[in-house]
Each structure stands twice: as C-alpha cells, then as structure tokens.
Design a protein around this motif. Structure first.
Motif, PDB file in Angstrom:
ATOM      1  N   SER A  73      32.540  43.454  48.264  1.00 13.40           N
ATOM      2  CA  SER A  73      33.987  43.425  48.047  1.00 13.40           C
ATOM      3  C   SER A  73      34.420  44.474  47.022  1.00 13.40           C
ATOM      4  CB  SER A  73      34.471  42.040  47.609  1.00 13.40           C
ATOM      5  OG  SER A  73      33.924  41.690  46.369  1.00 13.40           O
ATOM      6  N   TYR A  74      33.656  44.658  45.981  1.00 15.80           N
ATOM      7  CA  TYR A  74      33.997  45.655  44.972  1.00 15.80           C
ATOM      8  C   TYR A  74      33.218  46.941  45.242  1.00 15.80           C
ATOM      9  CZ  TYR A  74      35.875  42.167  41.671  1.00 15.80           C
ATOM     10  OH  TYR A  74      36.602  41.200  41.048  1.00 15.80           O
ATOM     11  N   GLY A  75      33.732  48.052  44.747  1.00 20.15           N
ATOM     12  CA  GLY A  75      32.929  49.265  44.671  1.00 20.15           C
ATOM     13  C   GLY A  75      32.204  49.225  43.339  1.00 20.15           C
ATOM     14  N   SER A  76      32.025  50.372  42.728  1.00 19.49           N
ATOM     15  CA  SER A  76      31.360  50.364  41.431  1.00 19.49           C
ATOM     16  C   SER A  76      32.392  50.323  40.302  1.00 19.49           C
ATOM     17  CB  SER A  76      30.480  51.598  41.274  1.00 19.49           C
ATOM     18  OG  SER A  76      31.286  52.744  41.341  1.00 19.49           O
ATOM     19  N   GLY A  77      33.656  50.229  40.655  1.00 22.40           N
ATOM     20  CA  GLY A  77      34.706  50.231  39.626  1.00 22.40           C
ATOM     21  C   GLY A  77      35.058  48.836  39.158  1.00 22.40           C
ATOM     22  N   THR A  78      36.294  48.654  38.722  1.00 22.93           N
ATOM     23  CA  THR A  78      36.669  47.383  38.113  1.00 22.93           C
ATOM     24  C   THR A  78      37.703  46.618  38.935  1.00 22.93           C
ATOM     25  OG1 THR A  78      38.423  48.438  36.846  1.00 22.93           O
ATOM     26  CG2 THR A  78      36.269  48.295  35.807  1.00 22.93           C
ATOM     27  N   ALA A  79      38.176  47.170  40.055  1.00 26.68           N
ATOM     28  CA  ALA A  79      39.237  46.503  40.795  1.00 26.68           C
ATOM     29  C   ALA A  79      38.747  46.035  42.170  1.00 26.68           C
ATOM     30  CB  ALA A  79      40.418  47.454  40.982  1.00 26.68           C
ATOM     31  N   SER A  80      39.287  44.902  42.623  1.00 32.58           N
ATOM     32  CA  SER A  80      38.951  44.377  43.938  1.00 32.58           C
ATOM     33  C   SER A  80      39.504  45.291  45.018  1.00 32.58           C
ATOM     34  CB  SER A  80      39.611  43.003  44.101  1.00 32.58           C
ATOM     35  OG  SER A  80      38.648  42.028  44.234  1.00 32.58           O
ATOM     36  N   SER A  81      38.690  45.602  46.011  1.00 32.92           N
ATOM     37  CA  SER A  81      39.170  46.473  47.075  1.00 32.92           C
ATOM     38  C   SER A  81      39.829  45.668  48.185  1.00 32.92           C
ATOM     39  CB  SER A  81      37.999  47.263  47.657  1.00 32.92           C
ATOM     40  OG  SER A  81      37.115  46.392  48.324  1.00 32.92           O
ATOM     41  N   GLY A  82      39.475  44.372  48.284  1.00 35.95           N
ATOM     42  CA  GLY A  82      40.001  43.547  49.361  1.00 35.95           C
ATOM     43  C   GLY A  82      39.189  43.704  50.630  1.00 35.95           C
ATOM     44  N   ILE A 105      32.056  34.378  40.037  1.00 36.73           N
ATOM     45  CA  ILE A 105      33.460  34.509  39.632  1.00 36.73           C
ATOM     46  C   ILE A 105      34.388  34.566  40.837  1.00 36.73           C
ATOM     47  CG2 ILE A 105      33.444  37.037  39.548  1.00 36.73           C
ATOM     48  CD1 ILE A 105      35.205  36.723  36.934  1.00 36.73           C
ATOM     49  N   ILE A 106      35.568  33.998  40.644  1.00 37.92           N
ATOM     50  CA  ILE A 106      36.648  34.177  41.601  1.00 37.92           C
ATOM     51  C   ILE A 106      37.679  35.034  40.899  1.00 37.92           C
ATOM     52  CG2 ILE A 106      38.363  33.060  43.048  1.00 37.92           C
ATOM     53  CD1 ILE A 106      36.661  30.492  42.706  1.00 37.92           C
ATOM     54  N   ASP A 107      37.888  36.202  41.444  1.00 30.73           N
ATOM     55  CA  ASP A 107      38.823  37.144  40.820  1.00 30.73           C
ATOM     56  C   ASP A 107      40.122  37.123  41.624  1.00 30.73           C
ATOM     57  OD1 ASP A 107      40.184  39.348  39.829  1.00 30.73           O
ATOM     58  OD2 ASP A 107      38.403  40.564  39.581  1.00 30.73           O
ATOM     59  N   THR A 108      40.187  37.886  42.704  1.00 29.47           N
ATOM     60  CA  THR A 108      41.384  37.833  43.558  1.00 29.47           C
ATOM     61  C   THR A 108      41.314  36.657  44.523  1.00 29.47           C
ATOM     62  OG1 THR A 108      40.356  39.193  45.264  1.00 29.47           O
ATOM     63  CG2 THR A 108      41.578  40.345  43.544  1.00 29.47           C
ATOM     64  N   GLY A 109      40.107  36.148  44.777  1.00 34.92           N
ATOM     65  CA  GLY A 109      39.936  35.086  45.753  1.00 34.92           C
ATOM     66  C   GLY A 109      39.702  35.605  47.161  1.00 34.92           C
ATOM     67  N   ARG A 134      36.631  31.510  36.789  1.00 40.33           N
ATOM     68  CA  ARG A 134      37.769  31.743  37.689  1.00 40.33           C
ATOM     69  C   ARG A 134      38.891  32.410  36.905  1.00 40.33           C
ATOM     70  NH1 ARG A 134      40.614  26.658  40.455  1.00 40.33           N
ATOM     71  NH2 ARG A 134      40.926  26.127  38.256  1.00 40.33           N
ATOM     72  N   LYS A 135      39.359  33.531  37.449  1.00 41.72           N
ATOM     73  CA  LYS A 135      40.527  34.186  36.866  1.00 41.72           C
ATOM     74  C   LYS A 135      41.748  33.593  37.545  1.00 41.72           C
ATOM     75  CE  LYS A 135      38.405  38.604  35.680  1.00 41.72           C
ATOM     76  NZ  LYS A 135      38.426  40.063  35.892  1.00 41.72           N
ATOM     77  N   ALA A 136      42.276  32.533  36.941  1.00 42.03           N
ATOM     78  CA  ALA A 136      43.322  31.742  37.587  1.00 42.03           C
ATOM     79  C   ALA A 136      44.552  32.564  37.943  1.00 42.03           C
ATOM     80  CB  ALA A 136      43.700  30.570  36.701  1.00 42.03           C
ATOM     81  N   ILE A 152      39.273  31.730  32.997  1.00 45.18           N
ATOM     82  CA  ILE A 152      39.201  32.823  32.018  1.00 45.18           C
ATOM     83  C   ILE A 152      40.386  33.772  32.193  1.00 45.18           C
ATOM     84  CG2 ILE A 152      36.687  32.724  31.863  1.00 45.18           C
ATOM     85  CD1 ILE A 152      36.608  35.220  33.712  1.00 45.18           C
ATOM     86  N   PRO A 153      40.638  34.600  31.181  1.00 42.97           N
ATOM     87  CA  PRO A 153      41.727  35.577  31.312  1.00 42.97           C
ATOM     88  C   PRO A 153      41.393  36.661  32.344  1.00 42.97           C
ATOM     89  CG  PRO A 153      40.616  35.792  29.173  1.00 42.97           C
ATOM     90  CD  PRO A 153      40.014  34.603  29.854  1.00 42.97           C
ATOM     91  N   SER A 154      42.404  37.444  32.696  1.00 42.56           N
ATOM     92  CA  SER A 154      42.229  38.434  33.766  1.00 42.56           C
ATOM     93  C   SER A 154      41.582  39.741  33.313  1.00 42.56           C
ATOM     94  CB  SER A 154      43.578  38.748  34.414  1.00 42.56           C
ATOM     95  OG  SER A 154      44.003  37.619  35.127  1.00 42.56           O
ATOM     96  N   ASP A 155      41.013  39.756  32.139  1.00 40.23           N
ATOM     97  CA  ASP A 155      40.365  40.981  31.639  1.00 40.23           C
ATOM     98  C   ASP A 155      39.085  41.264  32.425  1.00 40.23           C
ATOM     99  OD1 ASP A 155      41.872  41.291  28.835  1.00 40.23           O
ATOM    100  OD2 ASP A 155      41.411  39.181  29.197  1.00 40.23           O
ATOM    101  N   PHE A 156      38.537  42.451  32.225  1.00 40.29           N
ATOM    102  CA  PHE A 156      37.277  42.810  32.877  1.00 40.29           C
ATOM    103  C   PHE A 156      36.134  42.196  32.087  1.00 40.29           C
ATOM    104  CE2 PHE A 156      35.115  44.918  36.111  1.00 40.29           C
ATOM    105  CZ  PHE A 156      33.893  45.298  35.606  1.00 40.29           C
ATOM    106  N   VAL A 157      35.473  41.222  32.700  1.00 42.24           N
ATOM    107  CA  VAL A 157      34.413  40.496  31.989  1.00 42.24           C
ATOM    108  C   VAL A 157      33.039  40.873  32.538  1.00 42.24           C
ATOM    109  CG1 VAL A 157      35.811  38.533  31.261  1.00 42.24           C
ATOM    110  CG2 VAL A 157      34.734  38.488  33.525  1.00 42.24           C
TER     111      VAL A 157
END
Ligand code: PRP
Length: 183
Positions: A73-82, A105-109, A134-136, A152-157
């Motif tokens: 789902s992710y590349g090597s970066g920090t954001a979900s690609s979907g 972890i559940i980030d975007t879900g 879970r990043k609610a 947890i908060p939405s920061d990069f963990v």
C-alpha cells in the motif's frame, strides 16, 4: 533496538516497550475470552505486523493458527498511496474459519478495508480485526476494528514493526519520527 538508541531521530516517545507489552497482554486476554471454544486463525499482514503477531500470539493462553498475507500500500515514503495489491496470499482455505486479522497500524484504513472485504469473500465463519495502533483522525474508510491497542495522533510514527524506508521496525517502542529524518 531501544528508544535511547534513536532518541535524537524522534520528536516524541509515544509508548515504551513495556506499555505496548502490557496493552497487548490485555487484548490477548480479551481474545482468549471472546474466542473460548473456537478454533482461532490469526492472519498477519506483512511486514509491519510481525511484532504484533509475535507478541499477541504468545500472550494468548489458547491455541491459534497463524497465516500471513503481504499487501502493498505504501511506497518508501510517508504517505498512503491508496494502491492495494496482494503480494503474498494465504495458502489455506478459510471457509468456516474464525479469522482475526492482525495489523500493526491503521492509517487511512485503505488496506484494511480492502483486506476485510477480500477475506469475507472467502466465506469464513467470522472476520474481526486487531490493530496495535490506529490513527483515528486519518480513517477514510471506517472498518469495524474489534481490538485496538492505542489510538495515536496522525504524525509519522516508527517502531514496533513500523518503518521509515525499511528502518526503525526493530525499535521496541513507538515514537514520532522527526521531520528532519524524512524531509
Ligand atoms: C502499513 C501497515 C498497514 C497499512 C496501513 O503497511 O502495516 O498494512 O500500511 O495503512 P492504511 O491504513 O493507510 O492502508 P505498509 O504498506 O507500510 O507495509 P509494511 O507493513 O511492509 O511496512
């Protein structure tokens, strides 16, 4: 790896190894209770869920079977690609099985939403989800998560299975990665 080993890379320590261990034990006790008398199948999502799976399964007081799936789902970066793609599928039939999907972890879900539907299509007796974190605020596709370790908060963990570009997975706690490390 201990928090102190990478403390300067973190802006904040969210949970220590001891705090995570304690929470996982509580959840394991709930699972033992909820699945008493049932044949439990844990499905871990590689790679991140390795630590959660190892600790959760060993904290259970009853038998369980373990299987693994790998999803991209992710590349090597920090954001979900979907983008969700099955890289490694199950090698057993889960018809009529009681499935507990284990995630770090559940980030975007997005991953979870895809996986739960994919597993339901295989006609298991039940499908539930356990996630260590879970990043609610970030959940775009609400999926029922029966067991959550920590919201947890939405920061990069990073840590406890969660990586940045392949690193920090073996950190035994969870911390917020300093932007300077990934920017
Ligand atoms: C992470 C994590 C989940 C997913 C959650 O995996 O393990 O599977 O992302 O993100 P989402 O809720 O936004 O879909 P990742 O793709 O980073 O792979 P990894 O476990 O191998 O690090």
């Amino acid at each position: 790896m201990e928090i102190e080993d990478v403390r300067s890379d973190l802006t904040e320590v969210l949970y220590t190894a001891d705090q995570i261990e304690e929470r996982i034990r509580q959840i394991a006790a709930e699972i033992d209770h909820d699945y008493a008398g049932l044949d439990l199948l844990l499905i871990g999502v590689l790679n991140g869920a390795v630590m959660t799976m190892a600790d959760l399964s060993r904290a259970l007081r009853s038998h369980c079977e373990m299987q693994w799936m790998a999803i991209s789902s992710y590349g090597s970066g920090t954001a979900s690609s979907g983008v969700v793609r099955i890289l490694k599928d199950l090698n057993i039939d889960i018809t009529d099985r009681h499935v507990l999907l284990v995630e770090d972890i559940i980030d975007t879900g997005l991953t979870l939403s895809y996986l739960v539907q994919n597993l339901k299509n295989r006609h298991p007796a039940s499908v539930e989800v356990m996630a260590a974190f879970r990043k609610a605020e970030a959940i775009k596709r609400p999926v029922d998560v029966r067991y959550v370790g920590f919201d947890i908060p939405s920061d990069f963990v990073v840590g406890y299975g969660l990586d940045y570009d392949g690193r920090y997975r073996n950190l035994n706690g969870l911390g917020i990665l300093a932007p300077a490390v990934y920017s």
